[in-house]
Design a protein around this motif. Structure first.
Motif, PDB file in Angstrom:
ATOM      1  N   TYR A 310       0.934  -1.550  -0.358  1.00 37.84           N
ATOM      2  CA  TYR A 310      -0.065   0.219   0.120  1.00 37.84           C
ATOM      3  C   TYR A 310       0.825   1.125   0.333  1.00 37.84           C
ATOM      4  CZ  TYR A 310      -3.717  -3.557   1.308  1.00 37.84           C
ATOM      5  OH  TYR A 310      -4.137  -4.655   1.480  1.00 37.84           O
ATOM      6  N   ILE A 311       0.252   2.246  -0.488  1.00 35.48           N
ATOM      7  CA  ILE A 311       0.654   3.545  -0.435  1.00 35.48           C
ATOM      8  C   ILE A 311       0.766   4.383   0.515  1.00 35.48           C
ATOM      9  CG2 ILE A 311       1.128   6.033  -1.454  1.00 35.48           C
ATOM     10  CD1 ILE A 311       1.762   3.982  -3.670  1.00 35.48           C
ATOM     11  N   PHE A 557       4.489  -0.896  -7.656  1.00 37.19           N
ATOM     12  CA  PHE A 557       4.386   0.259  -7.506  1.00 37.19           C
ATOM     13  C   PHE A 557       6.104   0.979  -7.566  1.00 37.19           C
ATOM     14  CE2 PHE A 557       0.863  -0.300  -4.701  1.00 37.19           C
ATOM     15  CZ  PHE A 557      -0.041   0.800  -5.028  1.00 37.19           C
ATOM     16  N   VAL A 558       5.676   1.960  -8.207  1.00 32.36           N
ATOM     17  CA  VAL A 558       7.113   2.868  -8.817  1.00 32.36           C
ATOM     18  C   VAL A 558       7.558   3.554  -8.182  1.00 32.36           C
ATOM     19  CG1 VAL A 558       9.030   3.486 -10.459  1.00 32.36           C
ATOM     20  CG2 VAL A 558       7.421   1.672 -10.629  1.00 32.36           C
ATOM     21  N   MET A 559       9.252   4.257  -7.386  1.00 33.23           N
ATOM     22  CA  MET A 559       8.518   5.390  -6.499  1.00 33.23           C
ATOM     23  C   MET A 559       9.971   5.747  -7.007  1.00 33.23           C
ATOM     24  SD  MET A 559       9.112   4.084  -2.652  1.00 33.23           S
ATOM     25  CE  MET A 559      10.578   3.300  -2.569  1.00 33.23           C
ATOM     26  N   SER A 560       9.969   7.425  -6.662  1.00 33.45           N
ATOM     27  CA  SER A 560      11.410   8.210  -6.770  1.00 33.45           C
ATOM     28  C   SER A 560      11.226   9.152  -5.948  1.00 33.45           C
ATOM     29  CB  SER A 560      11.511   8.259  -8.394  1.00 33.45           C
ATOM     30  OG  SER A 560      12.151   9.379  -8.739  1.00 33.45           O
ATOM     31  N   TRP A 613       7.857   6.350   6.703  1.00 34.77           N
ATOM     32  CA  TRP A 613       6.334   6.784   6.420  1.00 34.77           C
ATOM     33  C   TRP A 613       5.746   5.809   6.196  1.00 34.77           C
ATOM     34  CZ3 TRP A 613       5.241  11.764   5.421  1.00 34.77           C
ATOM     35  CH2 TRP A 613       5.869  13.186   4.696  1.00 34.77           C
ATOM     36  N   ASP A 614       4.252   5.482   6.803  1.00 30.90           N
ATOM     37  CA  ASP A 614       3.563   4.827   6.775  1.00 30.90           C
ATOM     38  C   ASP A 614       1.615   4.911   6.911  1.00 30.90           C
ATOM     39  OD1 ASP A 614       2.227   2.032   6.979  1.00 30.90           O
ATOM     40  OD2 ASP A 614       2.015   2.733   9.604  1.00 30.90           O
TER      41      ASP A 614
END
Length: 614
Positions: A310-311, A557-560, A613-614
């Protein structure tokens, strides 16, 4: 009729003259008549009764009705034409009445000024605003010599070398010497002569100035004061009594002395590298618990609670301890109960994630900022690469440096071979365009991969660790077989930009490359390493920053990070932006997804903070 009668009478009068005289007279008249039209020559036939001894037949004189013409002008013009064949063409003439030769056509203009130019040079021959300038081949040194001689003495040699121009008197006095021909002794003698001549002209002022007794001797802006108070450049400096230093001056002097001593220590035998003592500080309560377990041992109940990621939505914790920006963060392999961070304050710190959330140990061995870090497979050891051109292999638990590697160049990325049986093989991308391979057991360089045209930024293992992909400042991707320094795939397109960060998808089929044109490109890891044009992630601003790109553990998901302190999340299938978090003041340079807790993410930035972060 009267005219015919006059001609008849005249012919009768001339019958008694001899034939010869009449012939001569007729010829003269014919010459005077010029042989014009209308001339008539008549001859009287001999009488048939005359014998052989009779006089020869008479020739009647030529008669012309045309008026007499003066041919003097014609004769003079014919003579002038004959003379003009040997003289130049007059530029004032509008027509040429003869065929001139080549020399006459190209002869220079003589005589008076040209009628159509004020200075006498026709427009066709003008190549300078002052007239016509002839080309002459003169050596640059000779030209400079004559130029400087003219400006100093007022005379110079003609380019032809046959005469001189300028001040003839000075030319005779100097015996035609140039500025480059006058010897030093002659120059010194002339200076002395000039000084003596000046002294003879005004002896009083010269003596007063020499003695420093002039009227303006006390005026600092006068020549007398300068002559009296001038010092030789070789005169020794006077001893100045130093007063008491202020506190600020003392502090500055002490800092300067420390920097100088540190520089001298670092320069002894090690070039520009500063000697740094390897040490480590443990910040926890105890290194082993009551059961004897090490502080780096993972908790036994740590396991993935859910396969679905999850984001994160909220900020739950901050680790602050670095005095400067944080360059990279890495979770402890498989468990993520510890977080390793590389700081620009030359320190590497490891933080507790599950329990206290505090710094557990600080590793101090680099003298400059730390660029990259990499855990071994079991997390018991890790590598750190710094701008002090050293690569250090640390023991995570004890904080001791096992070994140090260096080629004299700055390492930008370090990586251990992920295979369990090759954990002693180190790869490092250097600033001198090489990927260097070390055997850490022996400490020797076993291979060099030298094909890139710029500094190497990333090393990523693919295809079950049999191959690895590297990116560089030369805006290309190169694929290598491990251990073989030959490129098996070279990817470079005109539209490509440098890619300072690359990450592998959890299914190992795709590579996500952070491109500096503000997008994330996807390449396949199969044989062709082809660009997936259907998948492109954009919206963030990373131009100029090596922001890390990463995947969630389930690959959804991809994150940057980006240059404005935000962390971006995209959906892998739709390539749409899923969420954006404002994480840091400044650049958000790194982001890592927790390996077990699927909704937790750690970010780091150049503000020196590491946030959870949660």
């Amino acid at each position: 009729m009267d005219l015919l009668q006059s001609y008849a009478d005249k012919s009768d009068e001339e019958d008694g003259e001899p034939e010869e005289s009449r012939r001569e007279e007729g010829e003269e008249k014919g010459g005077e008549g010029g042989g014009g039209e209308g001339d008539v020559a008549a001859a009287a036939p001999a009488s048939p009764d005359s014998d052989s001894f009779a006089s020869p037949p008479r020739l009647l004189p030529a008669k012309s009705a045309a008026p007499r013409v003066d041919d003097t002008t014609l004769a003079l013009s014919a003579a002038g034409t004959a003379r003009s064949l040997h003289r130049p063409i007059d530029p004032a003439e509008h027509a040429v009445v003869f065929n001139p030769t080549y020399d006459q056509l190209w002869a220079p203009i003589y005589g008076p000024a040209h009628p159509f130019a004020k200075d006498g040079v026709p427009q066709g021959m003008r190549n300078h605003k002052l007239g016509f300038v002839e080309d002459a081949s003169i050596h640059s040194f000779l030209f400079d010599a004559q130029y400087n001689t003219f400006h100093k003495y007022g005379y110079a040699a003609d380019p032809s070398g046959l005469s001189y121009v300028g001040d003839v008197d000075t030319l005779d006095r100097n015996q035609a010497l140039s500025v480059y021909n006058i010897p030093q002794q002659e120059q010194k003698r002339r200076r002395l002569q000039m000084k003596a001549a000046a002294a003879e002209e005004d002896p009083d002022s010269t003596a007063a100035a020499a003695a420093g007794d002039g009227p303006d001797v006390d005026n600092p802006s006068s020549e007398e004061w300068l002559l009296k108070n001038r010092k030789s450049p070789w005169a020794g400096k006077k001893e100045v009594v130093q007063g008491e230093l202020t506190e600020e001056q003392k502090k500055y002097a002490q800092e300067h002395a420390e920097k100088k001593a540190e520089k001298e220590r670092g320069g002894e035998g090690r070039g520009d590298r500063v000697e740094q003592v390897d040490k480590s500080t443990f910040h926890g309560k105890e290194e082993r618990d009551y059961q004897g377990r090490s502080w780096i041992a993972p908790p036994k109940d740590a396991k993935a609670t859910n396969d679905h990621c999850y984001i994160p939505k909220r900020w739950v914790h901050t680790w602050s301890g670095h005095t400067k920006g944080v360059a990279a963060i890495r979770f402890f392999p498989k468990y993520g109960h510890l977080l390793l961070s590389a700081g620009m304050d030359s320190k590497v710190k490891i933080w507790d994630v599950f329990n206290s959330g505090k710094c557990m140990r600080t590793y101090m061995g680099h003298s400059k900022a730390v660029r990259d870090i990499c855990f071994s497979n079991d997390g018991a050891k890790f590598l750190s690469a710094g701008y002090d051109k050293n690569i250090k292999y640390w023991d995570t638990e004890t904080g001791k440096v096992i070994s140090t590697f260096s080629t004299g160049k700055t390492p930008y990325v370090v990586k251990l071979n992920p295979d369990e049986d090759k954990q002693s093989i180190l790869l490092a991308g250097m600033s001198d365009k090489k990927i260097v391979q070390w055997d850490m057991n022996s400490g020797e360089i076993t291979q060099e991969y030298d094909q890139h045209l710029g500094a190497v930024n990333t090393i990523t293992f693919v295809d079950n660790n049999r191959r690895f992909v590297t990116s560089s400042d030369d805006k290309s991707l190169r694929v290598w077989e491990f251990g073989i320094p030959v490129v098996i795939k070279y990817i470079s397109e005109p539209h490509m930009h440098s890619m300072p960060s690359i990450s592998v998808h959890p299914n190992s089929n795709w590579l996500a490359a952070q491109s500096l044109d503000n997008q994330i490109l996807i390449y396949g890891t199969k044989e062709r390493f082809q660009l997936n044009k259907k998948k492109r992630f954009a919206g963030h601003i990373v131009a100029g920053y090596a922001c890390q790109v990463n995947f969630s553990p389930d690959g959804r998901f991809v994150m940057s990070g980006d240059g404005e302190g935000k962390c971006w999340f995209w959906d892998w299938k739709s390539c749409k932006v899923f969420r954006t978090l404002k994480c840091h003041e400044g650049v958000c340079i790194g982001c890592e997804w927790h390996p077990l807790e699927q909704s937790k993410v750690a970010t780091c930035g150049w503000d020196g903070m590491i946030k959870y972060w949660d």
